[in-house]
Design a protein around this motif. Structure first.
Motif, PDB file in Angstrom:
ATOM      1  N   PHE A 138       0.853  -1.186   0.000  1.00 50.27           N
ATOM      2  CA  PHE A 138       0.000   0.000   0.000  1.00 50.27           C
ATOM      3  C   PHE A 138       0.891   1.238   0.000  1.00 50.27           C
ATOM      4  O   PHE A 138       1.830   1.338   0.790  1.00 50.27           O
ATOM      5  CB  PHE A 138      -0.939   0.020   1.212  1.00 50.27           C
ATOM      6  CG  PHE A 138      -2.120   0.916   0.969  1.00 50.27           C
ATOM      7  CD1 PHE A 138      -3.281   0.405   0.429  1.00 50.27           C
ATOM      8  CD2 PHE A 138      -2.049   2.280   1.218  1.00 50.27           C
ATOM      9  CE1 PHE A 138      -4.366   1.230   0.158  1.00 50.27           C
ATOM     10  CE2 PHE A 138      -3.128   3.106   0.949  1.00 50.27           C
ATOM     11  CZ  PHE A 138      -4.286   2.575   0.413  1.00 50.27           C
ATOM     12  N   SER A 140       0.908   4.160   1.114  1.00 47.49           N
ATOM     13  CA  SER A 140       1.133   4.976   2.304  1.00 47.49           C
ATOM     14  C   SER A 140       2.215   4.419   3.213  1.00 47.49           C
ATOM     15  O   SER A 140       2.593   5.056   4.190  1.00 47.49           O
ATOM     16  CB  SER A 140      -0.179   5.144   3.089  1.00 47.49           C
ATOM     17  OG  SER A 140      -1.050   6.012   2.389  1.00 47.49           O
ATOM     18  N   THR A 141       2.730   3.221   2.901  1.00 51.03           N
ATOM     19  CA  THR A 141       3.860   2.708   3.665  1.00 51.03           C
ATOM     20  C   THR A 141       5.180   3.301   3.163  1.00 51.03           C
ATOM     21  O   THR A 141       6.218   3.108   3.792  1.00 51.03           O
ATOM     22  CB  THR A 141       3.933   1.171   3.562  1.00 51.03           C
ATOM     23  OG1 THR A 141       4.144   0.805   2.182  1.00 51.03           O
ATOM     24  CG2 THR A 141       2.648   0.522   4.050  1.00 51.03           C
ATOM     25  N   SER A 157      -7.824   4.239   0.213  1.00 45.49           N
ATOM     26  CA  SER A 157      -7.954   3.117  -0.714  1.00 45.49           C
ATOM     27  C   SER A 157      -7.255   3.479  -2.016  1.00 45.49           C
ATOM     28  O   SER A 157      -6.968   4.656  -2.278  1.00 45.49           O
ATOM     29  CB  SER A 157      -9.431   2.795  -0.991  1.00 45.49           C
ATOM     30  OG  SER A 157     -10.073   3.893  -1.634  1.00 45.49           O
ATOM     31  N   ARG A 179      -7.301   0.248   2.887  1.00 45.30           N
ATOM     32  CA  ARG A 179      -6.404   0.174   4.037  1.00 45.30           C
ATOM     33  C   ARG A 179      -7.200  -0.180   5.282  1.00 45.30           C
ATOM     34  O   ARG A 179      -8.396   0.126   5.383  1.00 45.30           O
ATOM     35  CB  ARG A 179      -5.728   1.521   4.288  1.00 45.30           C
ATOM     36  CG  ARG A 179      -4.724   1.934   3.270  1.00 45.30           C
ATOM     37  CD  ARG A 179      -4.169   3.311   3.593  1.00 45.30           C
ATOM     38  NE  ARG A 179      -3.237   3.298   4.712  1.00 45.30           N
ATOM     39  CZ  ARG A 179      -2.757   4.394   5.287  1.00 45.30           C
ATOM     40  NH1 ARG A 179      -3.154   5.595   4.877  1.00 45.30           N
ATOM     41  NH2 ARG A 179      -1.892   4.323   6.282  1.00 45.30           N
ATOM     42  N   ASP A 183      -4.732   1.575  10.514  1.00 46.09           N
ATOM     43  CA  ASP A 183      -3.565   2.144   9.847  1.00 46.09           C
ATOM     44  C   ASP A 183      -3.836   3.581   9.415  1.00 46.09           C
ATOM     45  O   ASP A 183      -2.964   4.453   9.500  1.00 46.09           O
ATOM     46  CB  ASP A 183      -3.180   1.302   8.635  1.00 46.09           C
ATOM     47  CG  ASP A 183      -2.665  -0.080   9.018  1.00 46.09           C
ATOM     48  OD1 ASP A 183      -2.270  -0.253  10.193  1.00 46.09           O
ATOM     49  OD2 ASP A 183      -2.666  -0.979   8.155  1.00 46.09           O
TER      50      ASP A 183
END
Length: 498
Positions: A138, A140-141, A157, A179, A183
């Motif tokens: 994902f 955003s990591t 998402s 997600r 998180d």
């Protein structure tokens, strides 16, 4: 003698999803040791194009830009060019064939590979093309170089499960992947701790959130959970889809104080017949019913939209239906588009392609109507007192007019007189609206109050840090917002096809 860090520049086209992806690209490059090029620099050591495939002229824009860089690259040893985003996902090897001086092509699913691909291209001295067919992790990591100290995108998402006949995005971004709520909230809490006071929840179809995790009310629950984050003053989201817009979301918006009275709700067409051909899965009555419910629950909400003019088979009667919905909905702004044929979409092969001159004439009529409505709706704001989140870079004429600019809770753009006391981006100023134009408001009197905030403190730390210790300023990618005139070519919420 210390080694001079290589510079980078990210050039972004398209929707907010691309803007946020560009923040990640900048974060990845800085983590790898690159530094942003000076604003206005003629060229950088690394130039990354984050592309959009929604509009018909997207490839022309890309290859025009690449052509301008070719002689600069020849004259600058070691310069590299990378192309990512939706057009890269779509065209793959075509980009290297048409522009063989490009070093890296990467897709929407493997943004995190950018630094490795650049290094591999440098060592092997040949173009690296890597297009993942599905999401590796994902996004955003990934490290993110956020442009603003006080406002931030938060992706909830990626991808889209809709099958709109004019849209190529699901084929390029993939199926929706959500997600975990924990998180998302952890990211929001971290941002708030760093000084952010406004977040915009971002997704290709944001209110379908939960379909991937089996909870149809997950989005309204997420909005309410945002309301419990201490220090988070403003919550926005973009873009929802009328098919998935349910009453529990309206209730959450109305009952959660920090969810702002603003909604971007793509219409695309007011004709139920055209909506069926678009495969939009709602009809005019359903759309107007949502608008009515939102206005009943949130009377002061500013509602904006996206509209496509000239979809294949659109008749004059169909277009009049669109004008009817615009009159009934009283949009604060509309982002209007002339239909753009995209190869690979069902609409591109449909009969009844509308002649260009007819589309242009209808487009001009729609823009004129929306300008009239926007102005009338803005005039209703005169005399109201609003709290403005002071922005950086929103008012292009602020220096000349001795004004500051920012956003009201409903996201309308407000220009206001400078107070005698210092005001920083991220602070909040209470002003009275004295004049309305179609696309902005003026507050020409004295500022009623200034509230210094942790966001203002964060902005001050970022800009006042000594050069040796400060993080680079990054490229200007824009802030979350929808206050753009109806006639501009880029959408406000998500992509033009939400």
């Amino acid at each position: 003698m210390p080694e001079v860090a290589r510079t980078y520049q990210v050039r972004t086209f398209g929707c907010q999803m691309n803007v946020h992806d560009s923040e990640r690209m900048a974060g990845l490059l800085e983590s790898a040791g690159y530094v942003p090029a000076e604003p206005g620099a003629d060229a950088a050591d690394i130039v990354v194009f984050n592309t959009c495939a929604v509009r018909e002229n997207a490839d022309n824009r890309l290859y025009g830009n690449l052509g301008q860089l070719a002689p600069k690259k020849s004259a600058r040893p070691g310069m590299q060019i990378a192309v990512g985003g939706c057009l890269a996902q779509k065209d793959r090897d075509t980009i290297v064939r048409r522009a063989p001086w490009v070093d890296v092509v990467f897709g929407t699913h493997n943004v995190g590979s950018l630094p490795v691909l650049l290094e591999r291209a440098r060592i092997q001295r040949e173009a690296q093309v890597e297009i993942a067919e599905s999401l590796e992790a994902f996004p955003s990591t990934l490290p993110t170089r956020r442009e603003s100290a006080y406002a931030a995108w938060v992706a909830i998402s990626v991808g889209c499960n809709n099958t709109c006949t004019f849209c190529i995005v699901p084929a390029l971004r993939g199926k929706e992947k959500d997600r975990r709520p924990g998180d998302i909230l952890a990211e929001i809490e971290t941002l708030v701790a760093e000084g952010v006071s406004e977040i915009t929840l971002l997704g290709q179809n944001v209110n379908a959130y939960g379909s991937d995790i089996g909870d149809r009310q997950a989005f309204s629950k997420l909005l309410r959970a945002c309301g419990r984050v201490e220090g988070l003053e403003r919550v926005r989201f973009t873009s929802p889809h009328p098919r998935d817009f349910t009453d529990d979301v309206i209730e959450a918006m109305a009952e959660t104080p920090n969810v702002m009275p603003q909604l971007h709700m793509p219409l695309q067409s007011g004709s139920s017949r055209v909506l069926r051909a678009m495969r939009r899965s709602y009809r005019q009555e359903r759309y107007l019913g949502i608008i009515e419910k939102v206005r009943a629950a949130i009377p002061d909400a500013a509602i904006t939209t996206d509209i496509i003019v000239g979809f294949p088979g659109e008749t004059e009667e169909d277009f009049e239906e669109t004008l009817h919905v615009v009159r009934e909905s009283r949009f604060a702004q509309a982002f209007t588009f002339q239909y753009s044929k995209r190869p690979g979409t069902p609409a591109a092969e449909m009969a009844g392609q509308v002649p260009k001159e007819v589309v242009q004439a209808r487009y001009e009529r729609l823009v004129a109507l929306q300008e009239e409505i926007s102005w009338a709706e803005n005039k209703k704001q005169v005399g109201r007192t609003v709290e403005v989140l002071v922005a950086e870079g929103e008012g292009r004429k602020d220096d000349a007019t001795r004004r500051l600019s920012g956003r009201a809770p409903d996201n309308r753009l407000v220009h206001f007189s400078r107070p005698t006391e210092p005001v920083r981006p991220g602070d909040l100023a209470t002003v009275e609206i004295t004049y309305a134009a179609p696309h902005h408001l003026l507050a020409e009197g004295e500022v009623r109050a200034v509230r210094r905030t942790r966001s203002g403190d964060a902005w001050e730390r970022r800009t006042a840090a000594p050069a040796a210790d400060a993080k680079p300023a990054g490229v200007m990618l824009g802030l979350p917002g929808v206050g753009v005139p109806a006639s501009l070519p880029e959408p406000a919420g998500g992509c033009a096809v939400s």
